[in-house]
Write an enzyme that holds these catalytic residues in place. Structure first.
Site, PDB file in Angstrom:
ATOM      1  N   GLU A 305       0.837  -1.207   0.000  1.00 64.00           N
ATOM      2  CA  GLU A 305       0.000   0.000   0.000  1.00 64.00           C
ATOM      3  C   GLU A 305       0.868   1.252   0.000  1.00 64.00           C
ATOM      4  O   GLU A 305       0.557   2.233  -0.671  1.00 64.00           O
ATOM      5  CB  GLU A 305      -0.964  -0.004   1.191  1.00 64.00           C
ATOM      6  N   HIS A 308       2.224   1.999  -3.432  1.00 65.05           N
ATOM      7  CA  HIS A 308       1.224   2.559  -4.343  1.00 65.05           C
ATOM      8  C   HIS A 308       1.284   4.086  -4.384  1.00 65.05           C
ATOM      9  O   HIS A 308       0.798   4.689  -5.342  1.00 65.05           O
ATOM     10  CB  HIS A 308      -0.185   2.154  -3.906  1.00 65.05           C
ATOM     11  N   GLU A 327      -1.102  -2.536 -10.186  1.00 63.35           N
ATOM     12  CA  GLU A 327      -1.072  -3.695  -9.286  1.00 63.35           C
ATOM     13  C   GLU A 327       0.088  -4.648  -9.586  1.00 63.35           C
ATOM     14  O   GLU A 327       0.783  -5.105  -8.689  1.00 63.35           O
ATOM     15  CB  GLU A 327      -2.411  -4.433  -9.304  1.00 63.35           C
TER      16      GLU A 327
END
Ligand code: 7MK
Ligand code: ZN
Length: 880
Positions: A305, A308, A327
């Protein structure tokens, strides 16, 4: 504003948006059943829009919203100037630029889909990816519309913590005593990265100084009872932040980074800008309550996370067909991070196991799709192992083909060129090419072609000339909608072992591994000055996501297990040896002859178990048999009974023949020391508990006593859960029940441990019968509206308990169909995931396959299905 009917969306139909939203001001008044949302949007005609001439109406997505008012430039818009349609709102516009204000009402308490704004244990939280924002307010809910968000939250003082993205710019109290907080996110973002949290939360706080000296506040918010479970996530976060600076040159860009733990969450976690939201199970841990596996999972998800923030947020996706752009790349990044933090070989083995077991099965099933799909009905169904894991493999292959330095030049260019933009997989590949003058033209097929490629390798040695030739043939089986397949550009890392097990120096720099570029349907690679016939070590480090076939003898596999310089291939040889034995045993089972002791496998495992020079974690992996699910994936036609019988027989044969070795190794590793979740200790515990499981399978009183003692005195969850699992599986049923009750009594206050407790029972081949699953669903701690509980109990049975789920009477299939039908009304995303095992009925033997198909058919005919469930069920029924 109801959900639109099932329709298929195509990549080829992509059009740039007609309008952009420069700024988005949101105002929330939180009420469990009637939250008011006012949104003020700065709308502007998109200069790059493809529509020309007259102003087209503005389309805003919206689902399950109650529309209260629409105003433009401060004036109410009369009803004849807008239309509430299925899936959204269409508004006639007054010009190229205007301010639009929309008021809506939503019901978070009734929202069990866990998309949009909902309540979890009294805490407000959001999940917007992929298309959840449209359940909060009318908006162009597509990732290529990026906007500056300002969010004001008003709530009663019983919700003292009110969070959103970016920086807190104001806070106060309203006249009627409610709290109000305003957040401003300085980075433009698509709606899917929006987040809001409101609750009575506690938090732990830390700081991080970035490479350029920015001081960042780190906060992890959770219910008060979990405050002692935050340390590991914070440590993982700081490691991730440092790693992304060192390996990718990427710094964090806000003054604050927040994480919130919530109990009701459809997935693992979400990378909302500056405000990540996590499934509690993927962030909270303490040694007493979390297993080693949980510690490592948390580390990797926190990293995922966090990463990202660059691969996803600063550079985002143009449309959802490009999902793997963020992803696949981010999974590759988190995998490399975990490899650097722990054992590289073990991390690779775990990822490849997941890929081979589940992604290969997906690619061979009715939902097979390329890394960049060209159509979907419901995007939530495409958060798949293909997008994530195969997508990461595709990025890894680029890394392998270009080399680490060139890859870094490519990623630097990618981030610089596309910062603040919504882009495509093509943009990523082009940056990799442009930064290095590389040609990835043929390689691009990996993005558009579905299915798992098969490599067939043969070799020949000519002693007279000292030449060794490897011939590799590639083909990809047809997948639904893609009959014809083209040859791919595949990096095949190989080594050649001499008869002492040493690598021949075949690389230019004299090292032992070379990367072959396979580009043709069939290609021969020649090696010179090879005096005696070598043994090839193929596809080292699993350099491509393919199935590799080569006629290794059992003796050659044992040789590779002992000598290969590539740790991954040592493990792979052990698995090939096991697969040989298991498929032989399946054949024996099918023809009805008595099963024969797998002597070669026993010999191979014996040589590994006592090898104290090897990383114990690697030994544990080498001694582990492929799961029933992985065996099923290998078969052309699955015979569940044969798989179950062959696997149980093999396990028992190993337990029997290697009893003394398992005992010796167990005793050697059974030392008491304070718990630490570091790679070395984790490795020792994993081997110790692998030995314990084999010992208990053997069922001697002495072995069960070891498990009882371990359960009794363990001070960490890894050892207690392993001992409990062994007893649940192998002790008499009444004893298992007693241990389980005692364990529950001790841990019933701890949500994460209760989830472990459910999962351990539902996935037990002996204990987890259908009758017991039904009992567990009656347990007071079970909650049909909580995905973790549903996964622990129902998916534990249907996806991880091959033995009981595949009982010949088909009762497991009927049960799953019932649960899926009921769940679809509560949470379509979870229903659609849960049905997966049934949808693969085509691969099973006639009789069983038909029972599975009938269960799918019954789901289809049960009434109106969600778009999520409809897509997977209809695709399953239309493939043969
Ligand atoms: C992982 C999307 C999110 C499936 C696996 C994740 C999701 C689904 C985490 C949700 C994520 N963006 O970060 O990829
Ligand atoms: Zn992700």
């Amino acid at each position: 504003m109801k959900e639109a009917q099932p329709r298929t969306v195509y990549l080829k139909d992509y059009r740039a948006p007609d309008y952009l939203i420069d700024h988005t001001q949101l105002h929330f008044e939180l009420e469990p059943q009637a939250t008011l949302v006012k949104s003020t949007l700065g709308v502007r005609r998109n200069p790059a829009a493809e529509s020309s001439g007259a102003l087209p109406p503005l389309w805003l997505d919206g689902v399950d919203l109650e529309l209260l008012s629409v105003a433009i430039n401060g004036e109410l818009v009369p009803a004849q100037r807008y239309r509430e349609l299925p899936g959204g709102l269409e508004i006639d516009v007054p010009g190229e630029n205007f301010e639009l204000e929309i008021c809506t009402r939503i019901n978070p308490q009734a929202n069990t889909s866990l998309e949009g704004l909902y309540l979890s244990n009294g805490m407000y939280c959001t999940q917007c990816e992929a298309e959840g924002f449209r359940k909060i307010t009318y908006y162009p809910d597509r990732p290529d519309v990026m906007s500056l968000f300002t969010t004001t939250i008003v709530a009663p003082p019983t919700y003292p913590v009110l969070l959103s993205n970016g920086n807190k710019v104001a806070s106060g109290t309203t006249d009627d005593g409610r709290l109000t907080v305003t957040w401003e996110d300085p980075f433009a973002k698509p709606a899917y990265l929006f987040a809001l949290v409101g609750g009575d939360l506690q938090w732990v706080e830390d700081r991080f100084t970035t490479a350029s000296g920015r001081d960042v506040k780190l906060q992890l918010f959770t219910e008060a009872k979990n405050i002692g479970k935050c340390a590991h996530a914070i440590t993982s976060l700081k490691h991730s932040m440092r790693w992304d600076e060192e390996v990718y040159g990427r710094e964090y860009d806000l003054d604050i980074f927040m994480i919130v733990a919530v109990d009701h969450f459809n997935m693992g976690a979400m990378e909302n800008k500056g405000l990540n939201i996590f499934n509690s199970a993927c962030v909270l841990a303490s040694p007493e309550t979390a297993t080693d596996a949980a510690f490592q999972r948390i580390e990797s998800i926190v990293a995922h996370e966090y990463f990202h923030n660059w691969s996803g947020n600063r550079v985002t996706c143009r449309d959802w067909f490009q999902l793997s752009l963020k992803e696949g790349f981010t999974v590759f990044r988190d995998a490399e991070f975990s490899a650097d933090m722990n054992s590289r070989a073990v991390k690779r083995i775990e990822d490849v196991t997941l890929l081979r077991t589940s992604q290969f099965a997906e690619d061979a099933g009715p939902m097979s799709h390329p890394v960049r799909p060209d159509s979907y009905m419901e995007i939530s169904n495409f958060y798949t192992l293909t997008i994530y894991e195969k997508g990461a493999e595709v990025v890894r292959m680029i890394h392998t083909l270009l080399g680490a330095e060139a890859f870094r030049r490519g990623s630097d260019l990618y981030f610089e060129r596309h910062d603040g933009c919504a882009v495509t997989c093509e943009d990523f590949v082009r940056a990799m090419e442009d930064a290095n003058g590389a040609d990835l033209q043929q390689f691009r097929r990996w993005y558009s072609q579905a299915g798992t490629p098969v490599l067939e390798v043969t070799d020949a040695h000519d002693a007279a000339s000292g030449t060794y030739r490897l011939t590799i043939r590639q083909f990809t089986p047809a997948t639904p909608g893609q009959e014809e397949k083209l040859p791919l550009h595949i990096p095949v890392a190989i080594g050649l072992l001499d008869d002492k097990g040493q690598d021949l120096p075949i690389a230019e720099d004299g090292s032992g591994t070379v990367i072959l570029h396979l580009t043709e349907a069939e290609q021969t690679f020649e090696f010179n000055q090879v005096a005696t016939r070598p043994l090839p070590s193929l596809l080292r480090r699993f350099s491509a996501p393919v199935k590799l076939r080569y006629g290794y003898s059992d003796a050659q596999l044992q040789f590779l297990m002992q000598h290969d310089s590539d740790a991954f291939n040592r493990w792979d040889a052990s698995q090939r040896l096991a697969l040989n034995a298991l498929s032989e045993l399946q054949a024996q089972y099918r023809t009805g002859v008595p099963l024969q002791t797998p002597e070669q496998l026993i010999a191979g495992f014996r040589s590994v178990i006592s090898d104290t020079a090897l990383d114990p974690a690697l030994v544990a992996k080498m001694l582990s048999l492929p799961s029933a699910q992985e065996l099923a994936e290998q078969e052309g036609e699955i015979d569940a009974a044969a798989i179950i019988a062959a696997r149980a027989f093999t396990r028992d044969a190993l337990a029997d023949a290697l009893h003394d070795e398992f005992m010796a190794r167990f005793k050697q590793l059974d030392i008491r020391k304070p718990y630490a979740p570091n790679a070395g200790d984790i490795a020792e515990r994993s081997l110790k508990n692998t030995c314990l499981a084999y010992l208990c399978a053997n069922g001697t009183a002495q072995a069960l006593d070891l498990a009882r003692a371990q359960l009794d005195r363990a001070e960490n969850m890894t050892d207690s859960a392993a001992a409990l699992a062994a007893l649940v599986e192998f002790a008499p049923e009444s004893e298992a029940t007693t241990h389980l009750q005692a364990f529950y009594d001790r841990w019933q206050q701890d949500t994460q441990v209760v989830e472990t407790w459910f999962g351990l029972q539902s996935s037990s081949a002996n204990y987890g019968t259908l009758a017991r699953i039904k009992q567990l669903m009656e347990h007071p701690a079970f909650e049909f509206t909580n995905p973790n509980k549903v996964r622990a109990v129902i998916a534990g049975f249907s996806a991880r308990n091959f033995t009981q789920f595949h009982r010949e009477d088909g009762s497991g299939f009927e049960f799953l169909a019932d649960q899926v039908i009921a769940l679809d009304k509560v949470n379509p995303q979870i229903a659609s995931r849960l049905v997966t095992p049934l949808t693969r009925w085509q691969k099973y033997r006639e009789e069983e396959g038909q029972k599975m198909r009938a269960a799918v058919q019954r789901v289809m005919e049960s009434g109106e299905l969600s778009r999520d469930l409809f897509e997977v069920v209809s695709k399953s029924l239309s493939t043969r």
